[in-house]
Design an enzyme around this catalytic site. Structure first.
Site, short mmCIF file in Angstrom:
data_model
loop_
_atom_site.label_atom_id
_atom_site.label_comp_id
_atom_site.label_asym_id
_atom_site.label_seq_id
_atom_site.Cartn_x
_atom_site.Cartn_y
_atom_site.Cartn_z
N ASP A 146 0.84 -1.19 0.00
CA ASP A 146 0.00 0.00 0.00
C ASP A 146 0.87 1.25 0.00
O ASP A 146 2.03 1.23 0.47
CB ASP A 146 -0.91 0.03 1.23
CG ASP A 146 -1.99 -1.03 1.18
OD1 ASP A 146 -2.27 -1.54 0.08
OD2 ASP A 146 -2.56 -1.35 2.25
N ARG A 147 0.30 2.33 -0.48
CA ARG A 147 1.04 3.60 -0.54
C ARG A 147 1.63 3.98 0.81
O ARG A 147 2.78 4.43 0.91
CB ARG A 147 0.10 4.72 -1.02
CG ARG A 147 0.76 6.09 -1.08
CD ARG A 147 -0.25 7.17 -1.43
NE ARG A 147 -1.26 7.29 -0.38
CZ ARG A 147 -2.31 8.10 -0.45
NH1 ARG A 147 -2.50 8.83 -1.54
NH2 ARG A 147 -3.18 8.16 0.54
#
Length: 316
Positions: A144-145
């Protein structure tokens, strides 16, 4: 398999993908960011093999021809997306954990997307392709970012195919560090739950659903416990045995110990207490990845030190 397709959108399977599943071939070829679209179009019958409808699990043979609808031909253009200078500089400054002619592993910082899409023209993968001149570079898995840590990439499709099989067979072991709210009562254990997508206030997110969800398993171990300004929190090690979207974040929230800084799943009071300590960002870090090399077979381990921004919260 050649990366360029004919004008009529046909991909021809080569010997490297002999016996591979249709869905995995297309994910490797077009990029992991298009997984949901690929699966949806296959199930609708819009992707055909040798002019016939096929299922995601259809095994392919050398010489098979895969017809792609227009919406799956567009990702080819993403290789030519303009990468912002700021992102190129971040790619250049990355800490390289391992590199050979098949693999590249880096320590991804939090706040950086790994691929273009979802409102981002380009991500870390596009920047690394341009910065290092690696046109065939592919993501072996996703982060995930807002998650930092070990990010593994394959330099060619053959290495990616073998890595994909290793992930599918669970031959790789991932371990994350997280700072979570509260002090878990049991210092070690296993979380087993069924996760699925749900629509709630604030948009779509993963939820626990004992009937419709897919089984998700994570082992946890408490490493250290803290108490600052009346706020209890802990460092835990998390080892997932499945790879569901937001698995660790949802399971910890379901246990009553949300990961600190999690604006999607965390409790408002916990977020406020975390910020009062100077905390910023999601406290989830992909610390270690153990695997067998996809070509040599040699077992090795990748480790990424946690971000410096964690240090103030780790002081006793």
């Amino acid at each position: 398999m050649a990366r360029k397709m004919h004008e009529n959108g046909i991909l021809t399977v080569d010997q490297n993908e002999e016996g591979s599943r249709l869905d995995r071939v297309l994910i490797r070829q077009l990029g992991i960011s298009h997984r949901s679209l690929i699966l949806r179009l296959i199930r609708k019958g819009n992707v055909r093999v040798n002019r016939k409808r096929a299922k995601p699990e259809t095994r392919l043979s050398c010489g098979d021809q895969i017809f792609l609808p227009a919406s799956l031909r567009e990702p080819e253009q993403q290789d030519h997306a303009v990468v912002p200078l700021s992102l190129l500089r971040k790619a250049e400054a990355l800490s390289v954990l391992f590199e050979d002619e098949w693999l590249l592993a880096v320590n991804k910082p939090a706040g950086v997307v790994v691929h273009g899409g979802s409102g981002h023209d380009a991500g870390l993968i596009e920047a690394l392709k341009e910065q290092r001149g690696l046109a065939d570079l592919r993501l072996a898995h996703r982060l995930d970012r807002d998650t930092s840590g070990v990010l593994l990439l394959a330099k060619n499709l053959e290495a990616l195919r073998r890595l994909t099989e290793s992930f599918r067979e669970r031959d790789m072991q991932k371990t994350y560090f997280a700072l979570v709210a509260g002090h878990p009562f049991a210092h070690a254990g296993r979380m087993t739950s069924k996760l699925t997508k749900g629509v709630v206030r604030g948009g779509e997110r993963m939820v626990v659903d004992s009937e419709e969800g897919k089984e998700s398993i994570t082992d946890y171990q408490v490493i250290m416990q803290y108490k600052k300004n009346g706020f209890d929190y802990s460092m835990v090690a998390l080892t997932p045995h499945s790879g569901r979207t937001h698995q660790l974040r949802v399971q910890m929230q379901n246990e009553g110990h949300s990961i600190l800084g999690d604006g999607k799943y965390g409790e408002r009071e916990q977020l406020a207490a975390y910020k009062s300590l100077g905390g910023k960002g999601l406290m989830l870090h992909a610390w270690r990845l153990r695997l067998n090399h996809p070509v040599t077979g040699r077992q090795f381990e990748l480790q990424a030190p946690w971000p410096k921004s964690w240090s103030p919260l780790l002081e006793k």
